[in-house]
Write an enzyme that holds these catalytic residues in place. Structure first.
Site, PDB file in Angstrom:
ATOM      1  N   LYS A 133      28.496   9.085  -3.709  1.00 53.93           N
ATOM      2  CA  LYS A 133      28.213  10.425  -4.268  1.00 53.93           C
ATOM      3  C   LYS A 133      29.400  11.282  -4.158  1.00 53.93           C
ATOM      4  CE  LYS A 133      24.802  14.067  -4.405  1.00 53.93           C
ATOM      5  NZ  LYS A 133      24.675  13.885  -5.960  1.00 53.93           N
ATOM      6  N   HIS A 149      22.982  11.270   1.483  1.00 52.72           N
ATOM      7  CA  HIS A 149      23.285  10.369   0.302  1.00 52.72           C
ATOM      8  C   HIS A 149      23.908   9.374   0.503  1.00 52.72           C
ATOM      9  CE1 HIS A 149      21.128  13.670  -1.960  1.00 52.72           C
ATOM     10  NE2 HIS A 149      20.939  12.871  -2.603  1.00 52.72           N
TER      11      HIS A 149
END
Length: 268
Positions: A160, A156
């Protein structure tokens, strides 16, 4: 019937994508947009903030002030904010779609106590493709799981804050359930040093964070002589947002309890 949707976390990346998805939907309209209490965006037009043009919906910082303006709440915020929002939805009998991840055990218990009193759809990932992957993983694990080393990889963007991702953990739960194992007992989160030979019963997780990766997930079933991999790669948050809007319109008039995206898609 057109469903009026409220979006919390409206100033964030996912919040803006949700507003865009609502505005694109033929079955929904934007009823309210909520930001953090200390936000400087209060009073701004939610559509203009999301880049979809003026929608006539002024941003507020208190969910309880707009309960008359929406039919379903979509919440992709933080665990503490989601717990508070669930309390408001319970008090006013408002359905919820929740994509928040990273709950502590206490936060999860508090959230579920309130969320179970209204129609609520909870998922770590609302994209149609990921939820199809959950189904495929269940099938693959039942066929190959006892003969394969299972590893979950996820990547990600650098912003995040939780790891592994909620989607990766949900994949782990699907895999563990399919082979009658307890994920809490068999999960291995990263490896370092002299780890010894791999235990066949474990399910490994590897996490990468960097750049602007929206979300990549791969599960590898590694056997002697062959390997099967099931992969999902997201290129836009709109895939998640559109799924959440689909769940919101589906929830209207459903019985009060907690559902998931598999229910929405008819995959159970």
């Amino acid at each position: 019937m057109t469903t009026r949707i409220a979006v919390t976390g409206a100033a964030g990346r996912m919040g803006k994508a949700l507003i865009e998805a609502v505005c694109q939907s033929e079955d929904a309209v934007l009823g309210a947009a909520i930001v953090a209490p200390d936000s400087s965006l209060v009073g701004a037009d939610a559509g203009e903030l999301a880049g979809v043009g003026k929608q006539g919906v002024a941003i507020v910082n208190d969910l309880s002030t707009v309960v008359a303006d929406f039919d379903v709440l979509i919440d992709f915020t933080s665990p503490s904010a989601t717990v508070a929002n669930a309390s408001v939805c319970k008090a006013h009998n408002k359905p919820m779609v929740v994509g928040t991840t990273g709950f502590s055990p206490a936060e999860k218990a508090a959230f579920e106590a309130d969320a179970s009193t209204v129609p609520t759809c909870v998922a770590s990932n609302f994209s149609t493709g990921v939820n199809l992957c959950f189904k495929l993983l269940d099938i693959a694990a039942r066929v190959m799981g006892n003969d394969a080393d299972i590893e979950v990889y996820e990547a990600h963007h650098r912003h995040k804050v939780d790891a592994p991702s909620g989607t990766a953990l949900r994949m782990g739960e699907v895999l563990a359930n399919a082979v009658n194992r307890d994920l809490n007992e068999v999960a291995v989160y990263g490896r370092e040093g002299q780890t010894g030979a791999r235990d066949r019963n474990t399910i490994g997780f590897a996490t990468v964070r960097g750049g602007d990766v929206v979300g990549d997930h791969t599960v590898s079933f590694m056997c002697e002589g062959e390997r099967v991999e099931i992969t999902h790669k997201a290129s836009s948050r709109l895939s998640f947002a559109r799924g959440a809007v689909r769940a919101a319109t589906w929830l209207v008039e459903k019985e009060p309890k907690i559902y998931d995206m598999q229910d929405v898609l008819g995959l159970k």
